[in-house]
Design an enzyme around this catalytic site. Structure first.
Site, mmCIF file in Angstrom:
data_model
loop_
_atom_site.group_PDB
_atom_site.id
_atom_site.type_symbol
_atom_site.label_atom_id
_atom_site.label_comp_id
_atom_site.label_asym_id
_atom_site.label_seq_id
_atom_site.Cartn_x
_atom_site.Cartn_y
_atom_site.Cartn_z
ATOM 1 N N GLU A 163 14.601 -1.881 -2.764
ATOM 2 C CA GLU A 163 13.833 -3.061 -3.162
ATOM 3 C C GLU A 163 14.394 -3.819 -4.358
ATOM 4 O O GLU A 163 13.737 -3.904 -5.402
ATOM 5 C CB GLU A 163 12.374 -2.668 -3.431
ATOM 6 C CG GLU A 163 11.674 -2.111 -2.208
ATOM 7 C CD GLU A 163 10.190 -1.803 -2.445
ATOM 8 O OE1 GLU A 163 9.714 -1.949 -3.576
ATOM 9 O OE2 GLU A 163 9.526 -1.401 -1.484
ATOM 10 N N GLU A 357 9.553 2.358 4.415
ATOM 11 C CA GLU A 357 8.298 2.633 3.708
ATOM 12 C C GLU A 357 7.197 1.843 4.397
ATOM 13 O O GLU A 357 7.395 0.676 4.741
ATOM 14 C CB GLU A 357 8.333 2.160 2.244
ATOM 15 C CG GLU A 357 9.196 2.957 1.323
ATOM 16 C CD GLU A 357 9.138 2.428 -0.114
ATOM 17 O OE1 GLU A 357 8.166 1.740 -0.479
ATOM 18 O OE2 GLU A 357 10.083 2.697 -0.852
HETATM 19 O O1 IFM Z 1 5.436 3.093 -4.649
HETATM 20 C C1 IFM Z 1 6.185 1.993 -4.260
HETATM 21 C C2 IFM Z 1 7.613 2.392 -4.011
HETATM 22 O O2 IFM Z 1 8.199 2.979 -5.125
HETATM 23 C C3 IFM Z 1 8.435 1.178 -3.656
HETATM 24 N N1 IFM Z 1 7.841 0.453 -2.569
HETATM 25 C C4 IFM Z 1 6.435 0.133 -2.671
HETATM 26 C C5 IFM Z 1 5.635 1.374 -3.002
HETATM 27 C C6 IFM Z 1 4.143 1.029 -3.120
HETATM 28 O O3 IFM Z 1 3.932 0.079 -4.097
#
Ligand code: IFM
Length: 459
Positions: A163, A357
Site C-alpha cells: 500500500e 487483504e
Molecule cells: O491493518 C491494515 C493493514 O495494515 C493495511 N491494509 C489495511 C488494513 C486495515 O486498515
C-alpha cells in the site's frame, strides 16, 4: 459458489501489527515505534511494544493459522528486527525468528507469502531522510537481498511493498501515520518515486538472488470504482474513474494508476503528469525501466469502494444511500468491489490478481459463554467472496484470497480499538479466542466456496 481446486486460500498479518517484542534480539525502533510515542498521534497512546506478542507465541499462532485449513499465510518482515541499523550488519536472532516461522508454516503445509515492506522501516533509515533520500531504494534492496539469501530456499512468494498509497498518503502527506510528515506535493511525489524505485530494485534482487523459482508481486490499494447501475455507460464511467489519478478530491496518493502504471508500464500516467505539472518527479535515465520489473501477479488490497455513472459532464461518483451498511472505519460495505476491482485491474494490467487483504473492522468481544459472535464479519466476507467467485466465473484471472487478519491487532493510528481478526485477542492476558468467523472461514475453505444461499452465521 465453488472456487478452483488450486485456489490460494490465505490469511494475512503484518510485523508491527502483531509481533510486539519491540526491543528483543537487538531490534531497534521503527518509525512506528517513534510515532506511537508522540503524544496525540495514536488513539489512546497505544503502541506496538507488545501487540499480540506474536514473536513469543509464534508456534501456537501458526497452529491457529493451520487450523483454518489455509494453504497460504501472508506475513511481513520487520526491517529493524533483521537489520537493526537499517543498513549493514544482520541480526541473526532477528532473521532466525523468520527462519523458524517459515519452517513452522511449512511443517503445517502452509506456504509463506512474504511482504518485505509493511510500513515499519527502521528509525535509523528515517534519520537519513527515509523515502525522501534517493539512496533509500538501495538500502531497501540491500535488506531484501539479505532476507532472500536466507529464506528463498523455502519461500517462493514475495510481495515487495504494501500500500504505497497509504504510507505515502498518510505518512508523508496528511501526517496521520508514521513518520508523520506533511510534505509538499512536490516532495511527496519525490518520496513516492523513490518508493517505486525501491519496489523495482527489490523485485530485481529477488529474481537475481532467489535459490528457487519465485512468484513476485506487490500489494497496492486504491479506489475501486463499480458501476452504480446496470448500464454499460456506468461500467465505462467506473473504469475511467478507477484509473484516474484523482478520482476524488484531496490527497493525491489514493489512486491506482500513478503507482501501477509506473510499476507495470514503466511510465507515469498522462493525466497525473498534467495535474502535477512541475511538481511531478523528474526520473533519471533508466529509472522507469528499473521500476517496471516483470511481475508475476497484481496483489490488490480491497475493503471498500466507490460507485459511478455517466453524468452530463462525464463520469461522476454516486453516493451510497443514507443508512447503507458501513464498517467501524465508516467505510461503505461494497462487496461488488471484489467483482469490478479484479476485473478492471486484470483488464488493464494483464496480470493474475490475488486479493491480498480483505476484511471487516468491528468491535467484537468475548461473550459470557466464551464465544465471539462476529456475525457482521461472516456476512461481510460471504458477500465479498460471492462477488469474487462471480469474477472468476466470468473469466477474470483471480488466483487467491487473503483474509485480513488472522489476529486482532494494532490498527495503526486507531490503536487497538478496531478489530479485524478471525481470532480475538485479549490485550491484557494475550489470550486468543477464535471467533465465529474463524469456524465459518474454515468451512468455506474446506468446502472450496461460499454457499449461494443467504449467509447464516453459525456458531
Ligand atoms: O491493518 C491494515 C493493514 O495494515 C493495511 N491494509 C489495511 C488494513 C486495515 O486498515
Amino acid at each position: 459458489m465453488t472456487f478452483p481446486s488450486d485456489f490460494v486460500w490465505g490469511v494475512a498479518s503484518s510485523s508491527y501489527q502483531i509481533e510486539g517484542a519491540a526491543s528483543q534480539g537487538g531490534r531497534t525502533p521503527s518509525v512506528w515505534d517513534t510515532f506511537c510515542r508522540e503524544p496525540g498521534r495514536v488513539h489512546g497512546g497505544h503502541t506496538g511494544d507488545v501487540a499480540c506478542d506474536h514473536v513469543n507465541r509464534m508456534p501456537a499462532d501458526v497452529g491457529l493459522i493451520a487450523g483454518l485449513g489455509v494453504n497460504a499465510y501472508r506475513l511481513s518482515i520487520s526491517w529493524p528486527r533483521v537489520i537493526p541499523g537499517g543498513v549493514g550488519e544482520v541480526s541473526q536472532e532477528g532473521l532466525g525468528f523468520y527462519d523458524r516461522l517459515v519452517d513452522a508454516l511449512l511443517g503445517h503445509r502452509v506456504a509463506p507469502w512474504i511482504t518485505l515492506y509493511h510500513w515499519d522501516h527502521p528509525q535509523a533509515i528515517q534519520d537519513r531522510g527515509g523515502w525522501l533520500n534517493r539512496e533509500s531504494a538501495d538500502w531497501f534492496a540491500e535488506y531484501v537481498g539479505r532476507v532472500v539469501d536466507r529464506l528463498s530456499d523455502r519461500v517462493a512468494n514475495w510481495i515487495t511493498i504494501n500500500e504505497p498509497q497509504i504510507f505515502i498518503g498518510m505518512g508523508h502527506i496528511t501526517g496521520t501515520h508514521a513518520p508523520g510528515l506533511e510534505l509538499s506535493r512536490r516532495e511527496s511525489l519525490l518520496a513516492a518515486h523513490h518508493v517505486m524505485l525501491a519496489h523495482g530494485k527489490a523485485a530485481q534482487t529477488i529474481r537475481e538472488r532467489a535459490k528457487t523459482p519465485t512468484n513476485v508481486g506487490w500489494a497496492p490499494v486504491g479506489a475501486v470504482v463499480s458501476p452504480a447501475d446496470g448500464h454499460e455507460s456506468s461500467v465505462d464511467a467506473a473504469r475511467e474513474l478507477m484509473f484516474r489519478v484523482s478520482p476524488t478530491e484531496g490527497n493525491w496518493a489514493f489512486n491506482n494508476s500513478w503507482f501501477a502504471d509506473a510499476a507495470v508500464f514503466g511510465r507515469y500516467p498522462e493525466d497525473g503528469l498534467r495535474a502535477f505539472g512541475s511538481d511531478a518527479p523528474e526520473p533519471r535515465a533508466g529509472d522507469m525501466e528499473q521500476i517496471a520489473q516483470p511481475l508475476d501477479f497484481y496483489g490488490a488490497n480491497t475493503y471498500t469502494g466507490l460507485r459511478a455513472r455517466q453524468g452530463a459532464d462525464g463520469p461522476e461518483a454516486v453516493e451510497f444511500p443514507p443508512g447503507s451498511p458501513r464498517t467501524m472505519f465508516d467505510w461503505p460495505v461494497a462487496p461488488e468491489s471484489l467483482y469490478w476491482g479484479p476485473r478492471f485491474l486484470a483488464e488493464r494490467y494483464k496480470l493474475p490478481v490475488y486479493i491480498m487483504e480483505n476484511g471487516l473492522a468491528s468491535m467484537d468481544w468475548v461473550g459470557e459463554d466464551g464465544q465471539v459472535r462476529d456475525m457482521g464479519r461472516i456476512d461481510f466476507l460471504s458477500r465479498y467472496l460471492k462477488q469474487l467467485g462471480r469474477a472468476i466465473n466470468d473469466g477474470v484471472d483471480v488466483r487467491g484470497y487473503f483474509c485480513w487478519s488472522i489476529l486482532d491487532n494494532f490498527e495503526w493510528a486507531e490503536g487497538y480499538r478496531m478489530r479485524f481478526g478471525l481470532v480475538h485477542v485479549d490485550y491484557q492476558t494475550l489470550l486468543r479466542t477464535p471467533k465465529a468467523s474463524y469456524a465459518w472461514y474454515r468451512d468455506v475453505i474446506s468446502g472450496r466456496g461460499v454457499s449461494a444461499e443467504p449467509c447464516q452465521g453459525k456458531m
